[in-house]
Design an enzyme around this catalytic site. Structure first.
Site, PDB file in Angstrom:
ATOM      1  N   GLU A 217       0.831  -1.210   0.000  1.00 47.42           N
ATOM      2  CA  GLU A 217       0.000   0.000   0.000  1.00 47.42           C
ATOM      3  C   GLU A 217       0.863   1.256   0.000  1.00 47.42           C
ATOM      4  OE1 GLU A 217      -3.445   0.494   2.627  1.00 47.42           O
ATOM      5  OE2 GLU A 217      -3.054  -1.566   3.282  1.00 47.42           O
ATOM      6  N   ASP A 242      -3.741   4.299  -1.567  1.00 45.61           N
ATOM      7  CA  ASP A 242      -4.542   4.541  -0.367  1.00 45.61           C
ATOM      8  C   ASP A 242      -4.693   6.037  -0.159  1.00 45.61           C
ATOM      9  OD1 ASP A 242      -5.736   4.743   2.106  1.00 45.61           O
ATOM     10  OD2 ASP A 242      -4.266   3.546   3.176  1.00 45.61           O
ATOM     11  N   LYS A 266     -11.620   4.087   2.080  1.00 49.39           N
ATOM     12  CA  LYS A 266     -11.885   4.322   3.496  1.00 49.39           C
ATOM     13  C   LYS A 266     -12.962   5.393   3.614  1.00 49.39           C
ATOM     14  CE  LYS A 266      -7.226   3.098   5.040  1.00 49.39           C
ATOM     15  NZ  LYS A 266      -5.927   3.595   5.549  1.00 49.39           N
TER      16      LYS A 266
END
Length: 354
Positions: A217, A242, A266
């Site tokens: 990531e 991310d 997220k």
């Protein structure tokens, strides 16, 4: 179904142990809860937690936006116009994705409670969820010990935080690999800590060692998209964006430009489930798999992310271990080792005592 009140509440939750990454160390979290009350008595609740180094949102800014622009936008709205309510949240101000996420989650909670079904059922799916366990940045010896304990607790996916001292990152990864069985898969998360050429050097060295790494990531800075592409094109290990991804517009650019192989969604970054669904749809249409993750957050917001992960067909990976780091028992969801179990109660669900 008229929204008659929006209340904002604050709680501080200590962590069981410090959470260390290349970006920060957390010893506690602030949980800001947004509670929406309808005229028929139904209440919907969402939550957010600040991670200033990633989202730029502080405790104070989240509370201010939730109690100001969000409340003003939603007050008096008929929730039967559910999509309209979601749009009002996203358009009430610029940025402030964490406050928007808390309100968005509260709307989904209230609406699925009105339908008297769990949120995952409203979203249309119920796949099994298996999370990784995060191994925070530390000495190679301590990280190996943490990895052993995690495997003993039932985890076969370990997310290894690296990057505070890149020159010893290979030692950290090697120590963890030696400490756990070969069937345990490793995921790496550099949290933006490496330079592009440095990342390529490290990852190419790891390729030679065949350490069973699923992906890495965010190896480079969030704003260094060309650097991200540089790494993606020069390593066989899949690279996941991310911190570079906040919105559906970001997803379009990342995927069209082939900057990364995978993306991490997220709720605190994108503003809630409504935007997360758009991101996952865009990725699915282009053959790019998604992970649903969380930062250090309360159980409520992680549970909302879990309901989304259970429902969207393009979510292939989950990183939902944050509630296990908290000093309070997880609510709204339960854990059986690495398996994440959602409540069948309406909405996001209160887990009933056994």
């Amino acid at each position: 179904m008229i929204i008659k009140d929006v209340q904002v509440h604050y709680r501080n939750i200590p962590l069981l142990v410090p959470f260390k990454t290349a970006l920060r160390q957390a010893n506690e979290i602030d949980s800001i809860e947004v509670e929406i009350t309808l005229d028929n008595g139904i209440k919907g609740t969402g939550a957010a937690a600040p991670t200033v180094v990633i989202t730029g949102d502080s405790t104070e800014s989240i509370m201010s936006v939730a109690a100001g622009p969000v409340k003003e936008a939603l007050s008096g709205h008929d929730l039967r116009d559910f999509q309209g309510a979601l749009k009002k949240v996203q358009r009430c101000c610029t940025g402030n994705t964490s406050a928007k996420a808390a309100a968005d989650i509260a709307l989904y909670d209230a609406y699925s409670k009105w339908l008297n079904i769990p949120l995952y059922a409203y979203l249309g799916g119920q796949k099994n969820l298996r999370t990784s366990m995060t191994i925070g940045v530390d000495t190679p010896e301590k990280m190996a010990w943490d990895a052993e304990k995690s495997v003993e607790s039932g985890f076969h996916l370990l997310k290894i935080k690296v990057g505070t001292y890149p020159e010893i990152d290979l030692e950290r990864i090697e120590a963890v690999r030696r400490a756990v069985p070969p069937d345990v898969k490793l995921r790496l998360d550099a949290n933006q800590a490496w330079e592009p050429k440095q990342a390529v050097q490290i990852l190419q060295e790891l390729e030679k060692k065949d350490f069973g790494i699923e992906f890495v990531e965010q190896p480079v800075r969030a704003d260094d998209w060309e650097g991200l592409k540089f790494v993606t094109e020069r390593t066989k290990l899949p690279v996941m964006a991310d911190e570079s991804l906040f919105s559906a517009k970001d997803a379009l650019k990342l995927i069209a430009g082939r900057f990364a192989d995978l993306i991490n969604i997220k709720l605190m970054k994108c503003g809630g489930i409504s935007e997360a669904w758009k991101i996952a749809d865009i990725a699915e249409a282009n053959g790019v798999k998604c992970m649903v993750g969380s930062m250090m957050e309360p159980s409520l917001s992680v549970a909302a992310a879990a309901h989304f992960a259970a429902a969207h067909p393009n979510v292939a990976y989950m990183d939902l271990d944050a509630p296990l780091w908290l000093s309070e028992e997880p609510d709204h969801l339960t854990y059986d080792g690495e398996d994440v179990l959602l409540s069948d109660q309406p909405g996001i669900g209160i887990v009933q005592p056994v």
